[in-house]
Motif scaffolding. Structure first.
Motif, PDB file in Angstrom:
ATOM      1  N   LEU A  60       0.828  -1.214   0.000  1.00  0.00           N
ATOM      2  CA  LEU A  60       0.000   0.000   0.000  1.00  0.00           C
ATOM      3  C   LEU A  60       0.860   1.262   0.000  1.00  0.00           C
ATOM      4  N   ASN A  88       1.548   6.592  -6.902  1.00  0.00           N
ATOM      5  CA  ASN A  88       0.450   7.510  -7.252  1.00  0.00           C
ATOM      6  C   ASN A  88       0.844   8.956  -6.980  1.00  0.00           C
ATOM      7  N   PHE A  93      -4.854   2.189 -11.711  1.00  0.00           N
ATOM      8  CA  PHE A  93      -5.684   1.757 -10.580  1.00  0.00           C
ATOM      9  C   PHE A  93      -6.135   0.307 -10.751  1.00  0.00           C
ATOM     10  N   ALA A  94      -6.503  -0.065 -11.966  1.00  0.00           N
ATOM     11  CA  ALA A  94      -6.905  -1.458 -12.224  1.00  0.00           C
ATOM     12  C   ALA A  94      -5.734  -2.401 -11.955  1.00  0.00           C
ATOM     13  N   SER A  95      -4.560  -2.010 -12.407  1.00  0.00           N
ATOM     14  CA  SER A  95      -3.363  -2.817 -12.174  1.00  0.00           C
ATOM     15  C   SER A  95      -3.043  -2.917 -10.680  1.00  0.00           C
ATOM     16  N   GLN A  96      -3.165  -1.795  -9.983  1.00  0.00           N
ATOM     17  CA  GLN A  96      -2.884  -1.791  -8.541  1.00  0.00           C
ATOM     18  C   GLN A  96      -3.908  -2.636  -7.781  1.00  0.00           C
ATOM     19  N   ALA A  97      -5.152  -2.590  -8.193  1.00  0.00           N
ATOM     20  CA  ALA A  97      -6.184  -3.415  -7.553  1.00  0.00           C
ATOM     21  C   ALA A  97      -5.863  -4.898  -7.751  1.00  0.00           C
ATOM     22  N   ALA A  98      -5.380  -5.255  -8.935  1.00  0.00           N
ATOM     23  CA  ALA A  98      -4.997  -6.647  -9.190  1.00  0.00           C
ATOM     24  C   ALA A  98      -3.801  -7.044  -8.314  1.00  0.00           C
ATOM     25  N   GLU A  99      -2.830  -6.128  -8.151  1.00  0.00           N
ATOM     26  CA  GLU A  99      -1.680  -6.409  -7.281  1.00  0.00           C
ATOM     27  C   GLU A  99      -2.130  -6.678  -5.847  1.00  0.00           C
ATOM     28  N   VAL A 100      -3.017  -5.830  -5.346  1.00  0.00           N
ATOM     29  CA  VAL A 100      -3.509  -5.971  -3.972  1.00  0.00           C
ATOM     30  C   VAL A 100      -4.301  -7.277  -3.830  1.00  0.00           C
ATOM     31  N   GLN A 101      -5.120  -7.588  -4.833  1.00  0.00           N
ATOM     32  CA  GLN A 101      -5.908  -8.818  -4.788  1.00  0.00           C
ATOM     33  C   GLN A 101      -5.001 -10.046  -4.763  1.00  0.00           C
ATOM     34  N   THR A 110      -3.329 -10.313  -1.369  1.00  0.00           N
ATOM     35  CA  THR A 110      -4.297 -10.739  -0.360  1.00  0.00           C
ATOM     36  C   THR A 110      -4.532 -12.247  -0.438  1.00  0.00           C
TER      37      THR A 110
END
Length: 168
Positions: free
Chosen positions: A89, A96, A131-139, A142
């Motif tokens: 994060l 960002n 943002f889409a790429s970062q959401a995939a990284e976080v997913q 997790t």
């Protein structure tokens, strides 16, 4: 008035309390020596019961030790996962922030309103992709954290079921 004992706060304290209680009971039982008036069959049955109880206790203690070890490994993995998650994060926030500063620099260098609109449109399109790429990284992170934290417990459950199956 009877003394109340403190409740164990951790699995290890609970195990130590059970061990202490068992050892105390075993010592008290050993003190009660049988005299010659007790029939040999009753004495043999009592000794057999004590031996079986001791064996069951040892097996239970071993299983508890293994379960505590699995919990500790699971908590360690979860802690490491939380650290990795926080780092991810922070990395995303830093990227960002840098992107925002780069955008501000490019806006400062724009000479026309059309150029500002073009830079802003490109920045917004790029940010949606980022943002889409970062959401995939976080997913993905997790999922990995959850798998790593649950693996020791899953392995211990499998071992426990296998041992129970073999015992029956």
């Amino acid at each position: 008035m009877a003394q109340t004992s403190k409740l164990p706060q951790t699995p290890m304290e609970a195990m130590e309390k059970v061990t202490e209680s068992f050892e105390t009971a075993a010592k008290e039982f050993e003190v009660l020596k049988f005299d010659g008036q007790v029939p040999e069959s009753v004495r043999a049955m009592a000794e057999n019961t004590v031996n079986q109880t001791r064996e069951a206790y040892e097996r239970g203690k071993e299983a508890l030790d293994e379960s505590i070890d699995a919990l500790e490994r699971s908590f360690d993995a979860a802690g490491q996962g939380a650290t990795a998650f926080n780092r991810k994060l922070i990395d995303i926030a830093q990227r960002n922030l840098n992107s925002g500063f780069d955008f501000a620099k490019s806006l400062a260098g724009a000479k026309t309103f059309a150029e500002i609109m073009e830079l802003q449109s490109a920045f917004i399109r790029n940010q949606f992709e980022v943002f889409a790429s970062q959401a995939a990284e976080v997913q993905e992170l997790t999922k990995k954290i959850a798998a790593d934290a649950s693996e020791p417990l899953k392995d211990q459950m499998t071992k426990s079921f296998e041992a129970a199956r073999k015992a029956s």
